[in-house]
Motif scaffolding. Structure first.
Motif, PDB file in Angstrom:
ATOM      1  N   LYS A 133      76.563 -59.818  27.371  1.00 26.35           N
ATOM      2  CA  LYS A 133      75.691 -60.607  28.245  1.00 26.35           C
ATOM      3  C   LYS A 133      75.586 -59.860  29.571  1.00 26.35           C
ATOM      4  O   LYS A 133      76.554 -59.245  30.025  1.00 26.35           O
ATOM      5  CB  LYS A 133      76.283 -61.999  28.448  1.00 26.35           C
ATOM      6  CG  LYS A 133      75.447 -62.932  29.309  1.00 26.35           C
ATOM      7  CD  LYS A 133      75.960 -64.373  29.231  1.00 26.35           C
ATOM      8  CE  LYS A 133      77.374 -64.516  29.707  1.00 26.35           C
ATOM      9  NZ  LYS A 133      77.839 -65.928  29.687  1.00 26.35           N
ATOM     10  N   LYS A 155      68.146 -59.833  30.120  1.00 25.49           N
ATOM     11  CA  LYS A 155      68.256 -59.329  28.759  1.00 25.49           C
ATOM     12  C   LYS A 155      69.522 -58.490  28.613  1.00 25.49           C
ATOM     13  O   LYS A 155      69.980 -57.835  29.541  1.00 25.49           O
ATOM     14  CB  LYS A 155      67.033 -58.493  28.391  1.00 25.49           C
ATOM     15  CG  LYS A 155      66.947 -57.162  29.124  1.00 25.49           C
ATOM     16  CD  LYS A 155      66.170 -56.140  28.320  1.00 25.49           C
ATOM     17  CE  LYS A 155      66.318 -54.747  28.949  1.00 25.49           C
ATOM     18  NZ  LYS A 155      65.892 -53.675  28.086  1.00 25.49           N
ATOM     19  N   LYS A 156      70.089 -58.521  27.421  1.00 26.67           N
ATOM     20  CA  LYS A 156      71.314 -57.771  27.153  1.00 26.67           C
ATOM     21  C   LYS A 156      71.001 -56.281  27.085  1.00 26.67           C
ATOM     22  O   LYS A 156      70.024 -55.859  26.484  1.00 26.67           O
ATOM     23  CB  LYS A 156      71.936 -58.251  25.842  1.00 26.67           C
ATOM     24  CG  LYS A 156      73.258 -57.606  25.509  1.00 26.67           C
ATOM     25  CD  LYS A 156      73.884 -58.258  24.279  1.00 26.67           C
ATOM     26  CE  LYS A 156      73.083 -57.986  23.037  1.00 26.67           C
ATOM     27  NZ  LYS A 156      73.731 -58.509  21.821  1.00 26.67           N
ATOM     28  N   GLU A 215      65.320 -57.033  38.411  1.00 28.56           N
ATOM     29  CA  GLU A 215      64.696 -57.157  37.092  1.00 28.56           C
ATOM     30  C   GLU A 215      63.206 -57.367  37.269  1.00 28.56           C
ATOM     31  O   GLU A 215      62.766 -58.223  38.028  1.00 28.56           O
ATOM     32  CB  GLU A 215      65.293 -58.321  36.302  1.00 28.56           C
ATOM     33  CG  GLU A 215      64.760 -58.366  34.886  1.00 28.56           C
ATOM     34  CD  GLU A 215      65.162 -59.621  34.142  1.00 28.56           C
ATOM     35  OE1 GLU A 215      65.175 -59.591  32.911  1.00 28.56           O
ATOM     36  OE2 GLU A 215      65.440 -60.634  34.800  1.00 28.56           O
ATOM     37  N   ASN A 246      61.207 -57.279  31.645  1.00 29.94           N
ATOM     38  CA  ASN A 246      62.377 -56.916  30.846  1.00 29.94           C
ATOM     39  C   ASN A 246      62.949 -55.565  31.257  1.00 29.94           C
ATOM     40  O   ASN A 246      63.767 -54.990  30.549  1.00 29.94           O
ATOM     41  CB  ASN A 246      62.022 -56.886  29.357  1.00 29.94           C
ATOM     42  CG  ASN A 246      61.808 -58.280  28.807  1.00 29.94           C
ATOM     43  OD1 ASN A 246      62.511 -59.206  29.201  1.00 29.94           O
ATOM     44  ND2 ASN A 246      60.851 -58.429  27.915  1.00 29.94           N
TER      45      ASN A 246
END
Length: 245
Positions: free
Chosen positions: A61, A70-71, A115, A118
């Motif tokens: 995570k 997002k991972k 961020e 994505n």
């Protein structure tokens, strides 16, 4: 305690490895497959302890400024951090609740992340470095972010990019990074606090504001502070506030 990780090649990817000091590191890490948090400034990686208890597994995570994103895969993480094979990274061990955290304390602590959809972007290095010089030492700020739930202790501002780690007794007078000598403050309030135009009454635990401040700061008068910093630091700061105002 400080520990050193090596960016170790593994197949087509890399892992963070502590094998060079595994003899004393194994006693500090959780057991294999238990969770651990790795922090690169405002980028937080939740992962688990890997094989032989001295490697870290791929991220489970990821968060930026406390918000889940997002991972990242291991290759994405290494690229985002601008690291390369066999490069070393220094960490300091800290606790986050019941979990162990590793907080980066070298070149990666000067990186700030945003961020965009994505995509994780790194803020321009010079701008990032200038911001970080104002924000304070990375581990000290991390502890204050946790202590004040990612909000300014006085204004409740949650815009993470504006929050700074403020020493109550200046670092030039006392080389202390203990959170009892700190407050998480919005940048403008940090400046006023350093100038003793805003303080905290140690008897009441509430904010006091000088008449020299413009009216917009009056709304913070009598704001209760929780948790309170250590009393000895606040008493010293408040005494100077009273003498100057």
């Amino acid at each position: 305690m400080k520990v050193i990780a090596t960016v170790e090649p593994k197949g087509d990817s890399h892992v963070f490895s502590f094998k060079e000091q595994k003899s004393n590191f194994k006693s500090l890490l959780p057991e294999v497959n238990e969770e651990i948090i790795v922090i690169f400034n405002n980028l937080e990686i939740h992962t688990t302890v890997g094989d032989r208890q001295y490697r870290l597994n791929a991220p489970k995570k990821c968060k930026i400024n406390g918000k889940e994103i997002k991972k990242l895969s291991y290759p994405e993480l290494i690229k985002t951090l601008n690291l390369s094979s066999n490069q070393t990274v220094n960490f300091e061990i800290a606790n986050k609740g019941n979990l162990i955290s590793l907080v980066a304390i070298d070149q990666t602590e000067n990186l700030l992340f945003m961020e965009n959809g994505n995509t994780i972007k790194t803020i321009d290095e010079k701008i990032s470095r200038d911001i970080m010089s104002r924000r304070g030492q990375a581990l000290f700020r991390h502890r204050l972010l946790e202590r004040y739930s990612y909000s300014c202790a006085i204004s409740d501002c949650k815009t993470i990019y504006a929050l700074e780690a403020a020493h109550i007794t200046p670092h030039s007078e006392e080389q202390s990074y203990h959170e009892g000598n700190g407050l998480l403050l919005r940048a403008d309030i940090h400046t006023l606090f350093d100038m003793h135009l805003i303080s905290i009454n140690p008897a009441t635990g509430k904010v006091v504001v000088s008449n020299a401040c413009c009216q917009q700061y009056n709304k913070y008068k009598d704001k209760p502070i929780s948790p309170m910093p250590d009393k000895e630091y606040i008493e010293k700061h408040f005494k100077i506030f009273e003498e100057n105002n």
